[in-house]
Design a protein around this motif. Structure first.
Motif, mmCIF file in Angstrom:
data_model
loop_
_atom_site.group_PDB
_atom_site.id
_atom_site.type_symbol
_atom_site.label_atom_id
_atom_site.label_comp_id
_atom_site.label_asym_id
_atom_site.label_seq_id
_atom_site.Cartn_x
_atom_site.Cartn_y
_atom_site.Cartn_z
ATOM 1 N N ALA A 70 64.987 43.556 102.932
ATOM 2 C CA ALA A 70 66.135 43.603 102.029
ATOM 3 C C ALA A 70 66.753 42.214 101.978
ATOM 4 N N VAL A 71 67.358 41.868 100.858
ATOM 5 C CA VAL A 71 68.046 40.583 100.715
ATOM 6 C C VAL A 71 69.487 40.868 100.333
ATOM 7 N N ARG A 72 70.416 40.179 100.973
ATOM 8 C CA ARG A 72 71.839 40.366 100.691
ATOM 9 C C ARG A 72 72.570 39.039 100.839
ATOM 10 N N GLN A 73 73.819 39.041 100.369
ATOM 11 C CA GLN A 73 74.687 37.870 100.538
ATOM 12 C C GLN A 73 74.964 37.677 102.025
ATOM 13 N N ALA A 74 74.912 36.446 102.480
ATOM 14 C CA ALA A 74 75.176 36.163 103.885
ATOM 15 C C ALA A 74 76.646 36.366 104.214
ATOM 16 N N LYS A 75 76.907 36.698 105.469
ATOM 17 C CA LYS A 75 78.268 36.861 105.987
ATOM 18 C C LYS A 75 78.483 35.855 107.118
ATOM 19 N N ALA A 76 79.737 35.659 107.476
ATOM 20 C CA ALA A 76 80.051 34.716 108.556
ATOM 21 C C ALA A 76 79.330 35.094 109.843
ATOM 22 N N ALA A 77 79.144 36.385 110.058
ATOM 23 C CA ALA A 77 78.471 36.836 111.277
ATOM 24 C C ALA A 77 77.001 36.434 111.301
ATOM 25 N N ASP A 78 76.448 36.062 110.157
ATOM 26 C CA ASP A 78 75.042 35.656 110.082
ATOM 27 C C ASP A 78 74.830 34.170 110.367
ATOM 28 N N VAL A 79 75.903 33.401 110.401
ATOM 29 C CA VAL A 79 75.773 31.940 110.450
ATOM 30 C C VAL A 79 74.988 31.474 111.672
ATOM 31 N N ALA A 80 75.251 32.048 112.826
ATOM 32 C CA ALA A 80 74.548 31.611 114.039
ATOM 33 C C ALA A 80 73.048 31.825 113.899
ATOM 34 N N ARG A 81 72.650 32.949 113.342
ATOM 35 C CA ARG A 81 71.229 33.239 113.145
ATOM 36 C C ARG A 81 70.615 32.283 112.110
ATOM 37 N N ILE A 82 71.356 32.010 111.042
ATOM 38 C CA ILE A 82 70.868 31.072 110.018
ATOM 39 C C ILE A 82 70.676 29.686 110.615
ATOM 40 N N VAL A 83 71.652 29.230 111.368
ATOM 41 C CA VAL A 83 71.569 27.903 111.978
ATOM 42 C C VAL A 83 70.370 27.820 112.916
ATOM 43 N N HIS A 84 70.118 28.879 113.661
ATOM 44 C CA HIS A 84 68.958 28.872 114.568
ATOM 45 C C HIS A 84 67.661 28.718 113.778
ATOM 46 N N MET A 85 67.537 29.392 112.633
ATOM 47 C CA MET A 85 66.329 29.254 111.823
ATOM 48 C C MET A 85 66.211 27.843 111.245
ATOM 49 N N THR A 125 66.632 40.610 105.518
ATOM 50 C CA THR A 125 66.705 41.407 106.735
ATOM 51 C C THR A 125 65.508 42.336 106.822
ATOM 52 N N LEU A 126 65.080 42.575 108.031
ATOM 53 C CA LEU A 126 64.008 43.516 108.314
ATOM 54 C C LEU A 126 64.536 44.462 109.372
ATOM 55 N N ASP A 127 64.688 45.723 108.999
ATOM 56 C CA ASP A 127 65.318 46.701 109.905
ATOM 57 C C ASP A 127 66.686 46.207 110.379
ATOM 58 N N ASP A 128 67.464 45.662 109.425
ATOM 59 C CA ASP A 128 68.841 45.200 109.658
ATOM 60 C C ASP A 128 68.929 43.949 110.533
ATOM 61 N N VAL A 129 67.821 43.305 110.822
ATOM 62 C CA VAL A 129 67.819 42.051 111.580
ATOM 63 C C VAL A 129 67.576 40.910 110.601
ATOM 64 N N VAL A 130 68.393 39.860 110.667
ATOM 65 C CA VAL A 130 68.232 38.709 109.782
ATOM 66 C C VAL A 130 66.970 37.945 110.173
ATOM 67 N N VAL A 131 66.031 37.830 109.219
ATOM 68 C CA VAL A 131 64.747 37.169 109.495
ATOM 69 C C VAL A 131 64.439 36.040 108.511
ATOM 70 N N GLY A 132 65.338 35.778 107.568
ATOM 71 C CA GLY A 132 65.109 34.717 106.605
ATOM 72 C C GLY A 132 66.394 34.338 105.899
ATOM 73 N N CYS A 133 66.384 33.172 105.245
ATOM 74 C CA CYS A 133 67.585 32.730 104.543
ATOM 75 C C CYS A 133 67.217 31.701 103.485
ATOM 76 N N LEU A 134 68.129 31.499 102.559
ATOM 77 C CA LEU A 134 68.055 30.383 101.614
ATOM 78 C C LEU A 134 69.425 30.173 100.999
#
Length: 218
Positions: A70-85, A125-134
């Motif tokens: 699934a693809v959705r708008q990022a939230k502030a809670a996703d930032v740490a995961r995005i930065v890691h990627m 997201t895959l099973d509600d886990v953030v696995v990609g970004c752009l």
């Protein structure tokens, strides 16, 4: 070798086979001189994403999963995961930081993006886990007879989730969103050293028609 599309989530291997589990198939190899293994009559739709060898007699357990990207708008809670990627490759480690003291800088930047109606960060997201970004930026312009363009940046897929079509899913989503926002052209820039990324975008219909330049200010 016997190949079946799925297997049971709890499988005890008898002393006649080895099993290799990939993203799309379960491969059973009988020991030499022993009969072909019997496949259970009922094979549920189980997502088997791990890649591993299980020795004969061992028990392999895999959990059920929808395996739906699934693809959705990022939230502030996703930032740490995005930065890691963003950080998790050779180039990223030179310019990004996952240290806690830098978290505020990234969160502040994300807040600026949220306030800009022409800037968007999406996560897969895959099973509600953030696995990609752009990041998708809309650029009104005068050239090309006033064409509104879209710029795609910071496309990343977590290393543990690559090879499942997540990057293609993200890219298709961004293209559709850009078209909905009035764009008739989409652009992106890829570092010269990322040959795999070059092939990925060429396969997706992009052409390398420009050479990018960069200069740091201050």
């Amino acid at each position: 070798m016997l190949v079946v599309p799925w297997f049971t989530p709890n499988l005890t291997l008898p002393d006649w086979s080895q099993i290799r589990i990939t993203t799309s198939a379960v491969r059973i190899r009988p020991k030499k001189g022993l009969p072909k293994p019997r496949v259970p009559a009922c094979l549920p739709s189980i997502d088997v994403r791990a890649l591993s060898w299980c020795s004969p007699g061992m028990t392999a357990r895999y959990s059920r999963s929808s395996n739906a990207v699934a693809v959705r708008q990022a939230k502030a809670a996703d930032v740490a995961r995005i930065v890691h990627m963003l950080w998790d490759d050779e180039q990223g480690r030179r310019r990004e930081s996952t240290l806690p003291e830098n978290a505020g800088t990234y969160l502040s930047a994300f807040e600026q993006i949220e306030r800009d109606p022409n800037s968007h960060v999406f996560v897969a997201t895959l099973d509600d886990v953030v696995v990609g970004c752009l990041q998708l930026t809309i650029l009104p312009g005068l050239s090309y007879r006033g064409t509104t363009r879209a710029l795609i940046e910071d496309v990343r897929v977590a290393k543990s989730s690559r090879g499942q079509g997540i990057g293609s899913h993200l890219l298709s989503f961004a293209e559709a969103r850009a078209a909905d926002l009035g764009c008739s052209m989409i652009e992106l820039f890829v570092h010269d050293s990322r040959s795999d990324a070059h092939r990925f975008y060429e396969t997706a219909g992009y052409s390398g028609v420009h050479r990018g330049f960069r200069k740091k200010l201050g």
